[in-house]
Design an enzyme around this catalytic site. Structure first.
Site, PDB file in Angstrom:
ATOM      1  N   SER A   9       0.838  -1.203   0.000  1.00  0.00           N
ATOM      2  CA  SER A   9       0.000   0.000   0.000  1.00  0.00           C
ATOM      3  C   SER A   9       0.871   1.250   0.000  1.00  0.00           C
ATOM      4  O   SER A   9       1.626   1.493   0.938  1.00  0.00           O
ATOM      5  CB  SER A   9      -0.904   0.012   1.226  1.00  0.00           C
ATOM      6  OG  SER A   9      -1.512   1.279   1.317  1.00  0.00           O
ATOM      7  N   HIS A  34      -1.017  -1.102  -4.407  1.00  0.00           N
ATOM      8  CA  HIS A  34      -2.323  -0.827  -3.796  1.00  0.00           C
ATOM      9  C   HIS A  34      -2.392   0.682  -3.533  1.00  0.00           C
ATOM     10  O   HIS A  34      -1.543   1.248  -2.833  1.00  0.00           O
ATOM     11  CB  HIS A  34      -2.479  -1.614  -2.498  1.00  0.00           C
ATOM     12  CG  HIS A  34      -3.835  -1.491  -1.887  1.00  0.00           C
ATOM     13  ND1 HIS A  34      -4.927  -2.185  -2.360  1.00  0.00           N
ATOM     14  CD2 HIS A  34      -4.282  -0.755  -0.840  1.00  0.00           C
ATOM     15  CE1 HIS A  34      -5.991  -1.874  -1.626  1.00  0.00           C
ATOM     16  NE2 HIS A  34      -5.624  -1.003  -0.703  1.00  0.00           N
ATOM     17  N   ASP A  36      -4.633   3.732  -2.128  1.00  0.00           N
ATOM     18  CA  ASP A  36      -5.762   4.039  -1.239  1.00  0.00           C
ATOM     19  C   ASP A  36      -6.235   5.468  -1.430  1.00  0.00           C
ATOM     20  O   ASP A  36      -5.497   6.418  -1.143  1.00  0.00           O
ATOM     21  CB  ASP A  36      -5.324   3.858   0.224  1.00  0.00           C
ATOM     22  CG  ASP A  36      -5.178   2.392   0.589  1.00  0.00           C
ATOM     23  OD1 ASP A  36      -6.143   1.633   0.392  1.00  0.00           O
ATOM     24  OD2 ASP A  36      -4.090   2.019   1.077  1.00  0.00           O
ATOM     25  N   MET A  38      -8.867   8.241  -0.204  1.00  0.00           N
ATOM     26  CA  MET A  38      -9.746   8.546   0.942  1.00  0.00           C
ATOM     27  C   MET A  38     -10.252   9.977   0.815  1.00  0.00           C
ATOM     28  O   MET A  38      -9.463  10.886   0.521  1.00  0.00           O
ATOM     29  CB  MET A  38      -8.971   8.405   2.242  1.00  0.00           C
ATOM     30  CG  MET A  38      -8.353   7.030   2.427  1.00  0.00           C
ATOM     31  SD  MET A  38      -7.420   6.991   3.953  1.00  0.00           S
ATOM     32  CE  MET A  38      -6.806   5.307   3.925  1.00  0.00           C
ATOM     33  N   HIS A  67      -8.197   1.394  -4.505  1.00  0.00           N
ATOM     34  CA  HIS A  67      -9.188   1.137  -3.457  1.00  0.00           C
ATOM     35  C   HIS A  67      -9.856   2.459  -3.116  1.00  0.00           C
ATOM     36  O   HIS A  67      -9.247   3.325  -2.487  1.00  0.00           O
ATOM     37  CB  HIS A  67      -8.446   0.536  -2.252  1.00  0.00           C
ATOM     38  CG  HIS A  67      -9.293   0.277  -1.049  1.00  0.00           C
ATOM     39  ND1 HIS A  67      -8.765  -0.030   0.187  1.00  0.00           N
ATOM     40  CD2 HIS A  67     -10.636   0.260  -0.885  1.00  0.00           C
ATOM     41  CE1 HIS A  67      -9.737  -0.216   1.054  1.00  0.00           C
ATOM     42  NE2 HIS A  67     -10.890  -0.036   0.437  1.00  0.00           N
ATOM     43  N   MET A  69     -12.082   4.617  -1.093  1.00  0.00           N
ATOM     44  CA  MET A  69     -12.789   4.817   0.180  1.00  0.00           C
ATOM     45  C   MET A  69     -13.434   6.199   0.116  1.00  0.00           C
ATOM     46  O   MET A  69     -13.064   7.124   0.859  1.00  0.00           O
ATOM     47  CB  MET A  69     -11.802   4.685   1.350  1.00  0.00           C
ATOM     48  CG  MET A  69     -11.398   3.241   1.598  1.00  0.00           C
ATOM     49  SD  MET A  69      -9.885   3.108   2.582  1.00  0.00           S
ATOM     50  CE  MET A  69      -8.677   3.301   1.280  1.00  0.00           C
ATOM     51  N   MET A 138     -12.014  -5.822   4.560  1.00  0.00           N
ATOM     52  CA  MET A 138     -11.238  -4.929   5.420  1.00  0.00           C
ATOM     53  C   MET A 138     -10.967  -5.640   6.747  1.00  0.00           C
ATOM     54  O   MET A 138     -11.891  -6.093   7.421  1.00  0.00           O
ATOM     55  CB  MET A 138     -12.010  -3.640   5.719  1.00  0.00           C
ATOM     56  CG  MET A 138     -12.086  -2.623   4.598  1.00  0.00           C
ATOM     57  SD  MET A 138     -10.534  -2.002   3.892  1.00  0.00           S
ATOM     58  CE  MET A 138      -9.536  -1.616   5.316  1.00  0.00           C
ATOM     59  N   GLY A 143      -9.279   3.822   6.745  1.00  0.00           N
ATOM     60  CA  GLY A 143      -8.952   5.219   7.018  1.00  0.00           C
ATOM     61  C   GLY A 143      -7.474   5.454   7.319  1.00  0.00           C
ATOM     62  O   GLY A 143      -6.954   6.514   7.023  1.00  0.00           O
ATOM     63  N   PHE A 144      -6.833   4.459   7.899  1.00  0.00           N
ATOM     64  CA  PHE A 144      -5.450   4.669   8.324  1.00  0.00           C
ATOM     65  C   PHE A 144      -4.624   3.396   8.163  1.00  0.00           C
ATOM     66  O   PHE A 144      -5.153   2.288   8.321  1.00  0.00           O
ATOM     67  CB  PHE A 144      -5.400   5.084   9.806  1.00  0.00           C
ATOM     68  CG  PHE A 144      -6.215   6.309  10.094  1.00  0.00           C
ATOM     69  CD1 PHE A 144      -5.680   7.580   9.871  1.00  0.00           C
ATOM     70  CD2 PHE A 144      -7.518   6.198  10.544  1.00  0.00           C
ATOM     71  CE1 PHE A 144      -6.448   8.716  10.117  1.00  0.00           C
ATOM     72  CE2 PHE A 144      -8.293   7.326  10.789  1.00  0.00           C
ATOM     73  CZ  PHE A 144      -7.757   8.592  10.568  1.00  0.00           C
ATOM     74  N   GLY A 145      -3.347   3.579   7.897  1.00  0.00           N
ATOM     75  CA  GLY A 145      -2.418   2.462   7.933  1.00  0.00           C
ATOM     76  C   GLY A 145      -1.999   2.197   9.368  1.00  0.00           C
ATOM     77  O   GLY A 145      -2.293   2.983  10.275  1.00  0.00           O
ATOM     78  N   GLY A 146      -1.334   1.090   9.585  1.00  0.00           N
ATOM     79  CA  GLY A 146      -0.711   0.818  10.872  1.00  0.00           C
ATOM     80  C   GLY A 146      -1.638   0.401  11.997  1.00  0.00           C
ATOM     81  O   GLY A 146      -1.261   0.485  13.165  1.00  0.00           O
ATOM     82  N   ASP A 176      -7.023  -6.480   3.584  1.00  0.00           N
ATOM     83  CA  ASP A 176      -6.423  -5.151   3.685  1.00  0.00           C
ATOM     84  C   ASP A 176      -6.498  -4.633   5.117  1.00  0.00           C
ATOM     85  O   ASP A 176      -7.585  -4.372   5.633  1.00  0.00           O
ATOM     86  CB  ASP A 176      -7.176  -4.219   2.718  1.00  0.00           C
ATOM     87  CG  ASP A 176      -6.531  -2.852   2.608  1.00  0.00           C
ATOM     88  OD1 ASP A 176      -5.454  -2.645   3.185  1.00  0.00           O
ATOM     89  OD2 ASP A 176      -7.120  -2.002   1.911  1.00  0.00           O
ATOM     90  N   GLY A 177      -5.330  -4.511   5.739  1.00  0.00           N
ATOM     91  CA  GLY A 177      -5.242  -3.928   7.070  1.00  0.00           C
ATOM     92  C   GLY A 177      -4.558  -4.843   8.069  1.00  0.00           C
ATOM     93  O   GLY A 177      -5.048  -5.946   8.318  1.00  0.00           O
ATOM     94  N   GLY A 178      -3.431  -4.413   8.575  1.00  0.00           N
ATOM     95  CA  GLY A 178      -2.744  -5.185   9.614  1.00  0.00           C
ATOM     96  C   GLY A 178      -2.140  -6.500   9.144  1.00  0.00           C
ATOM     97  O   GLY A 178      -1.862  -7.384   9.958  1.00  0.00           O
ATOM     98  N   GLY A 198       0.858  -2.319   4.113  1.00  0.00           N
ATOM     99  CA  GLY A 198       1.392  -0.962   4.127  1.00  0.00           C
ATOM    100  C   GLY A 198       2.540  -0.843   5.092  1.00  0.00           C
ATOM    101  O   GLY A 198       3.713  -0.925   4.707  1.00  0.00           O
ATOM    102  N   SER A 199       2.206  -0.712   6.380  1.00  0.00           N
ATOM    103  CA  SER A 199       3.270  -0.476   7.351  1.00  0.00           C
ATOM    104  C   SER A 199       4.223  -1.663   7.476  1.00  0.00           C
ATOM    105  O   SER A 199       5.422  -1.463   7.723  1.00  0.00           O
ATOM    106  CB  SER A 199       2.677  -0.100   8.709  1.00  0.00           C
ATOM    107  OG  SER A 199       1.685  -1.003   9.077  1.00  0.00           O
TER     108      SER A 199
END
Ligand code: DX5
Ligand code: ZN
Length: 223
Positions: A9, A34, A36, A38, A67, A69, A138, A143-146, A176-178, A198-199
């Site tokens: 991401s 990817h 994002d 927003m 993606h 959002m 999701m 809304g946020f990475g990390g 997507d996420g974590g 991402g992170s």
């Protein structure tokens, strides 16, 4: 079993060194970018829009997985195609006419994806599942990475695999996420085949090595 598609991401990239980070992905084992988008309305954060997406697309040697959002994503499908999107994912929660929106994405020649938030059950996709190329589950609130991975996601992946088995066996299931090297194998075992990170990638001391570990978790386990 084949390796998952890895989609770093760009949200977690260093925007002051975006060209460098795009080159890192180009020369890595990653498969997609990817991207994002927003709007500060559907999600509480604003990321970036067309100029940045176009700039990434110009330098990227791999497809852009966009993606959205944003509310009313149907207003911007053509513009994102023109900005370089190979795939466009819209949120179930933002589309009262999801069937039509999916058709438009496909008519544009893009891979059509539908995303669901952590609270949205997989079952709402029953009557669209045969039409889509990908479902994005999701695994954090968008809304946020990390953020921390939500464990309920494993159950949803299994439910989605079961739901799609007979009508759309080639469905891409994107998480997507974590996502990180610790949960990647369990995600694949549950039925996921596209992993956004991402992170985990951009905070790594060696982003390219981390991408390779996500791509080949079986090697990781034998170390
Ligand atoms: C969150 C975005 C994600 C985000 C993932 O709303 O959709 O793509 O960049 O970041 P990590 O991998 O850090 O959770
Ligand atoms: Zn995303």
């Amino acid at each position: 079993m084949s390796s998952p598609i890895i989609a770093p991401s760009v949200l977690s990239a260093d925007f002051a060194n975006l060209g460098r980070d795009v080159e890192m992905i180009n020369s890595s084992n990653a498969d997609w970018f990817h991207v994002d988008i927003m709007d500060g309305v559907f999600v509480p954060n604003i990321s970036f829009g067309f100029p940045v997406t176009k700039a990434i697309s110009k330098q990227a040697k791999k497809p852009l997985d966009v993606h959205l959002m944003i509310v009313q994503p149907e207003r911007y499908l053509k513009a994102f195609k023109e900005a370089g999107a190979a795939g466009i994912t819209v949120h179930f929660e933002t589309c009262p006419h999801l069937h039509r929106t999916v058709q438009v994405i496909k008519e544009l020649g893009c891979r059509a994806g539908v995303a669901i938030n952590p609270h949205t059950p997989v079952s709402v996709l029953e009557d669209i599942i045969a039409e889509v190329d990908m479902v994005l589950i999701m695994s954090v609130n968008p809304g946020f990475g990390g953020q921390h991975f939500i464990e309920n996601t494993y159950k949803k992946i299994k439910q989605l695999r079961a739901l799609s088995q007979s009508v759309n066996p080639d469905l891409f299931i994107e998480i997507d996420g974590g996502v990180d090297v610790k949960n990647v194998q369990q995600l694949i075992d549950a039925g996921a085949n596209v992993l956004v990170a991402g992170s985990a990638v951009f905070s790594s001391a060696n982003p390219k090595a981390t991408i390779s570990e996500l791509k080949h978790p079986e090697k990781l386990q034998t170390l």
